[in-house]
Design an enzyme around this catalytic site. Structure first.
Site, PDB file in Angstrom:
ATOM      1  CD  GLU A   1      -5.818  15.902  11.430  1.00 40.24           C
ATOM      2  OE1 GLU A   1      -5.926  14.886  12.128  1.00 40.24           O
ATOM      3  OE2 GLU A   1      -4.992  16.021  10.506  1.00 40.24           O
TER       4      GLU A   1
ATOM      5  CE  LYS B   1      -4.414  17.093   6.931  1.00 36.07           C
ATOM      6  NZ  LYS B   1      -3.888  16.486   8.165  1.00 36.07           N
ATOM      7  CD  GLN B   2      -9.532  14.649   6.941  1.00 30.95           C
ATOM      8  OE1 GLN B   2      -8.347  14.749   7.194  1.00 30.95           O
ATOM      9  NE2 GLN B   2     -10.203  13.530   7.166  1.00 30.95           N
TER      10      GLN B   2
END
Length: 768
Positions: A490, A602-603
């Site tokens: 994101e 972010k991930q």
């Protein structure tokens, strides 16, 4: 520096010492739940220090009007909020007329909290000196019953230590509560009745707009030396509050005990006009068992839960405490009894994320519930999405899609999209793929194909139609592209051709086509019914296939990796290790503009695809992509460390896998993200379970058989877990150099271990 006040213990979460600065964090960490309701670990007595009061009822929500700077077509009109429900735990205490308030006491000593995970019971004790000089000892026991899931129970004991004292207990119900999380400070509840009869009290309340009716109830008994204390019971009434005051004298060293049973009856489970009757029935059941009997039932219920879901780790107490804390909260949050309920990212521990359902359920949670419960529990989660298919079609129509295309919501309570950030609502569409993958994953694991012809095929058709319509043909590339999306990362919005989104879209279309063929051959009546409902024809399916076969995937020949999206290599590719630590976390230190232009992830994004679709790629491909993307990953999502732990373990990088495991398992206990006061990260806790079972244990389904590639961190002497695979329970114990398997059941079972066939015999231990 992470917090480190939780005492390491294999079966308990323990806090020693009273520190006002950490009260709100502990209110999250020591939260209780039973699948139907939840309670933050607020003090029962008055507390004037910083606190986050939180009591929650599963499925009860309010549509809080969206707050945005300017409106966009297709925006959801509201963000569904789980509601802070009327408070049932409150007990005002006065000692010789002075209120007991730890924030105002002259001294607080020997303060201790314990969440006994084995029992599902919360204990608190302390000694305090009030301003008037009276010293008291307090012992509190509290739990939310797994046996009678509308009821919670409290035992509150007070003992004067230095003099005789007159002690007044006022157990009460309070409907005058507010949410911490609210857009406009609207009132969410309307109190409709405040009633009292004998030792019982009731508050009737309904939610505004959604009109959920609830009855909050209580029954209290005061005892001295095991016998009810005779004396006046005074009613204490307010506009939105009802209590009963009991006053008794206690000699120095003598203990007075108040037992309080309370909870909620809601019209989710009872007719609207019979909530008080339902409350009385729940209280009658609780009182027939008594506090000790209800507590014994609680211990027995949790013994059954742990018998199946426990993971043992020998030689590493912090790792052991971490995984049990995660398993505890997953079981406190969702039991599978009600297909109308789902799993919010904060569960019953706070209000962030609205308490709504995200793609986390399908991507992270379903594997845990499939393996540690009966498969019916996981089926309930899939049924939840099928029940919301019409809403998913409506959500897509609002964005301009047609012909039954379905876009499942990023955030929902009732199937309707209620997330109000455009880059998520309109662009984080990969959530659709997680729904389809969960259907595939459920069948792969359980062998239960019945869900697909009965419900799943309609869902897959709606999702395939969405991806077909969402793709655009690019003449320049001579391929279909998917523009303007936000991938799992994101920290990049409105990108073109996010690889994970495109790859999962192709997979969804192909999987839908494959299931259409299987259902046509094996379940012709269901096939005819579904085709008739959806008005599907062969020409449409051919058009889907053309898009799937010609989707574009950005790729770098130089790095030999799929690119996270178009233009990723245009970024200034500075790795995380070269970031000043003072700049971390970037989501708290940087402007959003700077984050969006950075390469920081972010991930797991591309690596999320390598996790889901592992069998499509070689180990060499995984290694190249892991080595390319992980150095740019800041792991500022709770869902990040678990996927990286699994991938690192598969690559044999056990030190890195172990580091990621500790981070995911102790994310809240050690407060890595400095936000535990807001609530716990429930859905990432399922990822912690996956880190051990799929990461270290290497559990997979290969050619319809269970397969293991066990590894063990050097810090551990052994670890063990159980899984329920197609109604057979396998107990796996991994130690350096060997793995032991035990099979419950009546028939032999063939599995693979490190690629070789192994036959398990019931009642025998097989060592590999």
């Amino acid at each position: 520096m992470n917090q480190d006040y939780i005492v390491p213990d294999p079966w308990s979460i323990i806090e020693d010492g009273y520190e006002p600065d950490r009260v709100k964090s502990s209110e999250s960490l020591f939260s209780l739940g039973n699948g139907a309701m939840g309670q933050r670990a607020n003090f029962e007595e008055t507390y004037s220090g910083p606190t986050f009061q939180g009591s929650y009822i599963g499925g009860v929500y309010y549509p809080d009007k969206t707050r945005v700077g300017w409106w966009k077509n297709g925006y959801p009109e509201y963000f569904a909020k789980v509601l802070n429900a009327p408070n049932w735990i409150g007990i005002d205490i006065h000692i010789d007329g002075e209120p007991l308030d730890l924030a105002a006491c002259s001294k607080v000593e020997n303060f201790r909290r314990e969440l006994n995970m084995q029992e599902g019971v919360y204990y608190r004790s302390f000694e305090a000196e009030l301003p008037g000089g009276t010293r008291i000892a307090v012992k509190v026991t509290r739990f939310l019953s797994m046996e009678i899931d509308e009821v919670g129970a409290i035992r509150y004991a007070i003992q004067p230590l230095n003099r005789n004292a007159a002690i007044s207990f006022e157990p009460y119900l309070d409907g005058g509560i507010t949410n911490e999380d609210t857009n406009w400070d609207d009132p969410f509840w309307e109190v409709t009745s405040v009633e009292s009869e004998g030792a019982r009290a009731y508050i009737g309340a309904h939610t505004l707009k959604t009109h959920f009716d609830t009855c909050t109830f209580m029954h209290a008994v005061l005892e001295r030396d095991g016998k009810a204390v005779d004396g006046d019971r005074q009613e204490v009434r307010g506009e939105k509050r009802i209590g009963h005051r009991y006053t008794a004298d206690a000699e120095k060293g003598q203990e007075l005990v108040l037992y309080k049973f309370g909870g909620y009856a809601a019209d989710l489970n009872h007719p609207k006009g019979s909530l008080r009757k339902a409350a009385d029935k729940a209280l009658d059941q609780a009182l027939s068992l008594g506090f000790d009997g209800l507590k014994k039932a609680q211990q027995d219920a949790w013994a059954r839960i742990w018998e199946m879901s426990d993971i043992t780790i020998e030689g590493d107490v912090r790792a052991q405490q971490g995984i049990r804390f995660n398993i505890l909260h997953l079981n406190q949050t969702y039991t599978g009894r009600n297909s109308r309920l789902n799993i919010g990212p904060k569960g019953f521990t706070g209000e962030k994320y609205g308490g709504s359902t995200y793609w986390d359920t399908e991507a992270y949670c379903i594997p845990f519930y499939m393996a540690t419960k009966d498969q019916q529990v996981a089926r309930q989660l899939l049924k939840y999405r099928y029940n919301h298919l019409e809403k998913a079609i409506e959500n897509a129509e609002k964005l301009g899609f047609s012909n039954g295309a379905a876009l499942y919501p990023m955030v929902t309570m009732n199937g309707e999209e209620c997330h109000n950030e455009w880059e998520i609502t309109f662009e984080e569409i990969h959530r659709n793929s997680a729904i389809a993958f969960a259907i595939f994953n459920y069948f792969r694991y359980t062998g239960d194909y019945s869900y697909i012809p009965e419900m799943g095929l309609e869902v897959l058709i709606g999702i395939a139609r969405f991806w077909y319509q969402r793709a655009t043909f690019s003449k320049a590339k001579n391929k279909y592209v998917i523009l303007g999306v936000t991938g799992p990362n994101e920290y990049e919005n409105n990108v073109n051709n996010n690889w994970y989104t495109n790859y999962s879209a192709r997979w969804c279309i192909r999987y839908a086509i494959e299931q259409l063929g299987k259902v046509k051959d094996g379940y012709p009546e269901d096939y005819d019914r579904v085709v008739g409902l959806t008005k599907l024809n062969p020409q449409e399916v051919s058009a889907w296939k053309k898009v799937a076969d010609n989707l574009y995937f950005p790729y770098s020949e130089e790095h030999r990796v799929y690119l996270q999206q178009d233009g990723f290599l245009d970024k200034e590719l500075i790795t995380v290790e070269n970031l000043d630590r003072k700049e971390r976390p970037i989501n708290q230190k940087w402007s959003w503009d700077r984050i969006l232009r950075s390469p920081y992830i972010k991930q797991a994004d591309t690596l999320q695809g390598f996790y889901f679709f592992e069998s499509d790629f070689s180990l060499d491909q995984l290694e190249r992509h892991f080595d390319f993307y992980e150095p740019f990953t800041v792991h500022e999502s709770s869902l990040s460390p678990c996927v990286h732990s699994i991938q690192a373990a598969r690559l044999g990088r056990m030190e890195q896998a172990y580091t990621f495991y500790l981070r995911t398992s102790r994310l809240d206990l050690d407060d890595y993200n400095k936000e535990v006061h807001e609530g716990l990260h429930i859905t990432s806790m399922a990822g912690t379970w996956m880190s051990i079972v799929e990461g270290f244990g290497g559990m997979r389904i290969v050619d319809d058989k269970l397969s293991f590639s066990p590894r063990i961190p050097k810090e551990w002497k052994s670890y063990s877990f159980k899984i329920n695979f197609r109604h057979r329970i396998i107990h796996v114990t991994v130690a350096p150099g060997q793995t032991r398997f035990e099979l419950d059941g009546k028939e032999e079972m063939s599995i693979r271990v490190n690629g070789k066939r192994v036959v398990l015999t019931p009642g025998q231990t097989t060592t590999v």
